[in-house]
Design a protein around this motif. Structure first.
Motif, PDB file in Angstrom:
ATOM      1  N   MET A   1       0.843  -1.173   0.000  1.00 48.30           N
ATOM      2  CA  MET A   1       0.000   0.000   0.000  1.00 48.30           C
ATOM      3  C   MET A   1       0.893   1.242   0.000  1.00 48.30           C
ATOM      4  O   MET A   1       1.843   1.333   0.752  1.00 48.30           O
ATOM      5  N   LYS A   2       0.563   2.196  -0.852  1.00 44.88           N
ATOM      6  CA  LYS A   2       1.338   3.426  -0.920  1.00 44.88           C
ATOM      7  C   LYS A   2       1.189   4.200   0.377  1.00 44.88           C
ATOM      8  O   LYS A   2       0.192   4.100   1.076  1.00 44.88           O
ATOM      9  N   ARG A   3       2.197   4.990   0.676  1.00 42.30           N
ATOM     10  CA  ARG A   3       2.176   5.783   1.914  1.00 42.30           C
ATOM     11  C   ARG A   3       0.970   6.714   1.945  1.00 42.30           C
ATOM     12  O   ARG A   3       0.343   6.894   2.950  1.00 42.30           O
ATOM     13  N   THR A   4       0.626   7.305   0.803  1.00 36.43           N
ATOM     14  CA  THR A   4      -0.516   8.217   0.789  1.00 36.43           C
ATOM     15  C   THR A   4      -1.815   7.459   1.039  1.00 36.43           C
ATOM     16  O   THR A   4      -2.699   7.965   1.711  1.00 36.43           O
ATOM     17  N   GLU A   5      -1.923   6.255   0.500  1.00 35.28           N
ATOM     18  CA  GLU A   5      -3.117   5.443   0.748  1.00 35.28           C
ATOM     19  C   GLU A   5      -3.202   5.058   2.220  1.00 35.28           C
ATOM     20  O   GLU A   5      -4.272   5.107   2.817  1.00 35.28           O
ATOM     21  N   LYS A   6      -2.054   4.681   2.799  1.00 35.72           N
ATOM     22  CA  LYS A   6      -2.023   4.319   4.209  1.00 35.72           C
ATOM     23  C   LYS A   6      -2.395   5.517   5.080  1.00 35.72           C
ATOM     24  O   LYS A   6      -3.168   5.392   6.026  1.00 35.72           O
ATOM     25  N   SER A   7      -1.850   6.679   4.752  1.00 36.10           N
ATOM     26  CA  SER A   7      -2.162   7.891   5.510  1.00 36.10           C
ATOM     27  C   SER A   7      -3.645   8.217   5.422  1.00 36.10           C
ATOM     28  O   SER A   7      -4.269   8.575   6.423  1.00 36.10           O
ATOM     29  N   THR A   8      -4.206   8.090   4.225  1.00 37.93           N
ATOM     30  CA  THR A   8      -5.628   8.372   4.036  1.00 37.93           C
ATOM     31  C   THR A   8      -6.471   7.398   4.839  1.00 37.93           C
ATOM     32  O   THR A   8      -7.443   7.801   5.497  1.00 37.93           O
ATOM     33  N   LEU A   9      -6.099   6.131   4.822  1.00 40.68           N
ATOM     34  CA  LEU A   9      -6.827   5.122   5.576  1.00 40.68           C
ATOM     35  C   LEU A   9      -6.743   5.389   7.067  1.00 40.68           C
ATOM     36  O   LEU A   9      -7.748   5.355   7.779  1.00 40.68           O
ATOM     37  N   GLU A  10      -5.539   5.684   7.555  1.00 40.40           N
ATOM     38  CA  GLU A  10      -5.359   5.989   8.978  1.00 40.40           C
ATOM     39  C   GLU A  10      -6.169   7.217   9.379  1.00 40.40           C
ATOM     40  O   GLU A  10      -6.822   7.221  10.416  1.00 40.40           O
ATOM     41  N   ASP A  11      -6.121   8.256   8.555  1.00 47.65           N
ATOM     42  CA  ASP A  11      -6.878   9.475   8.852  1.00 47.65           C
ATOM     43  C   ASP A  11      -8.376   9.186   8.904  1.00 47.65           C
ATOM     44  O   ASP A  11      -9.081   9.661   9.804  1.00 47.65           O
ATOM     45  N   THR A  12      -8.858   8.404   7.964  1.00 44.91           N
ATOM     46  CA  THR A  12     -10.284   8.065   7.918  1.00 44.91           C
ATOM     47  C   THR A  12     -10.694   7.257   9.143  1.00 44.91           C
ATOM     48  O   THR A  12     -11.720   7.537   9.770  1.00 44.91           O
ATOM     49  N   LEU A  13      -9.890   6.265   9.492  1.00 43.56           N
ATOM     50  CA  LEU A  13     -10.199   5.443  10.665  1.00 43.56           C
ATOM     51  C   LEU A  13     -10.165   6.279  11.949  1.00 43.56           C
ATOM     52  O   LEU A  13     -11.025   6.106  12.825  1.00 43.56           O
ATOM     53  N   LEU A  14      -9.209   7.185  12.062  1.00 44.16           N
ATOM     54  CA  LEU A  14      -9.155   8.050  13.248  1.00 44.16           C
ATOM     55  C   LEU A  14     -10.355   8.991  13.301  1.00 44.16           C
ATOM     56  O   LEU A  14     -10.892   9.247  14.377  1.00 44.16           O
ATOM     57  N   GLN A  15     -10.791   9.485  12.165  1.00 46.06           N
ATOM     58  CA  GLN A  15     -11.980  10.344  12.137  1.00 46.06           C
ATOM     59  C   GLN A  15     -13.222   9.568  12.560  1.00 46.06           C
ATOM     60  O   GLN A  15     -14.047  10.071  13.331  1.00 46.06           O
ATOM     61  N   LEU A  16     -13.354   8.329  12.076  1.00 46.77           N
ATOM     62  CA  LEU A  16     -14.482   7.487  12.488  1.00 46.77           C
ATOM     63  C   LEU A  16     -14.422   7.186  13.981  1.00 46.77           C
ATOM     64  O   LEU A  16     -15.434   7.275  14.687  1.00 46.77           O
ATOM     65  N   ALA A  17     -13.243   6.830  14.458  1.00 49.89           N
ATOM     66  CA  ALA A  17     -13.084   6.516  15.878  1.00 49.89           C
ATOM     67  C   ALA A  17     -13.389   7.741  16.733  1.00 49.89           C
ATOM     68  O   ALA A  17     -14.015   7.626  17.797  1.00 49.89           O
ATOM     69  N   ALA A  18     -12.972   8.910  16.279  1.00 49.19           N
ATOM     70  CA  ALA A  18     -13.251  10.140  17.032  1.00 49.19           C
ATOM     71  C   ALA A  18     -14.752  10.367  17.131  1.00 49.19           C
ATOM     72  O   ALA A  18     -15.271  10.731  18.190  1.00 49.19           O
ATOM     73  N   ARG A  19     -15.462  10.126  16.047  1.00 49.33           N
ATOM     74  CA  ARG A  19     -16.924  10.305  16.065  1.00 49.33           C
ATOM     75  C   ARG A  19     -17.580   9.307  17.015  1.00 49.33           C
ATOM     76  O   ARG A  19     -18.462   9.662  17.794  1.00 49.33           O
ATOM     77  N   PHE A  20     -17.167   8.042  16.955  1.00 48.25           N
ATOM     78  CA  PHE A  20     -17.712   7.031  17.870  1.00 48.25           C
ATOM     79  C   PHE A  20     -17.390   7.380  19.321  1.00 48.25           C
ATOM     80  O   PHE A  20     -18.210   7.222  20.216  1.00 48.25           O
TER      81      PHE A  20
END
Length: 107
Positions: free
Chosen positions: A1-20
């Motif tokens: 996985m490209k670094r940008t894809e990994k960063s995007t995935l991590e950012d998305t998961l952290l945003q979801l976790a923050a909302r939960f």
């Protein structure tokens, strides 16, 4: 996985976790007397801070400090929430509850 894809995935998961985390806080924690007590203390300190006669440079520096601490605290809370979810899953796995659930589903 490209670094940008990994960063995007991590950012998305952290945003979801923050909302939960925020939703869980509202359901379970916001009415806690200790939290309310500490929040009142923080509000009083905030009022005292804004009543201080500071130069623009001092206020800007302190505001930046407070903002960076707040950002770090928010991140820490979300990561701690994720760690708690992971601990819960590990607990269920280690005590065989996940295996029991999977066996029920396949039967």
């Amino acid at each position: 996985m490209k670094r940008t894809e990994k960063s995007t995935l991590e950012d998305t998961l952290l945003q979801l976790a923050a909302r939960f985390r925020e939703q869980a806080f509202c359901r379970y924690v916001k009415d806690c007397p200790e939290y309310k007590r500490l929040l009142e203390i923080a509000c009083e300190a905030d009022k005292a801070y804004y009543e201080m006669e500071l130069t623009d440079q001092q206020r800007e520096l302190i505001d930046g400090l407070l903002s960076s601490r707040s950002d770090a605290s928010e991140c820490e809370l979300t990561l701690t929430y994720v760690a708690g979810v992971l601990d819960g899953i590990i607990f269920l796995r280690d005590f065989g509850f996940l295996d029991m659930y999977m066996m029920e589903k396949s039967a």
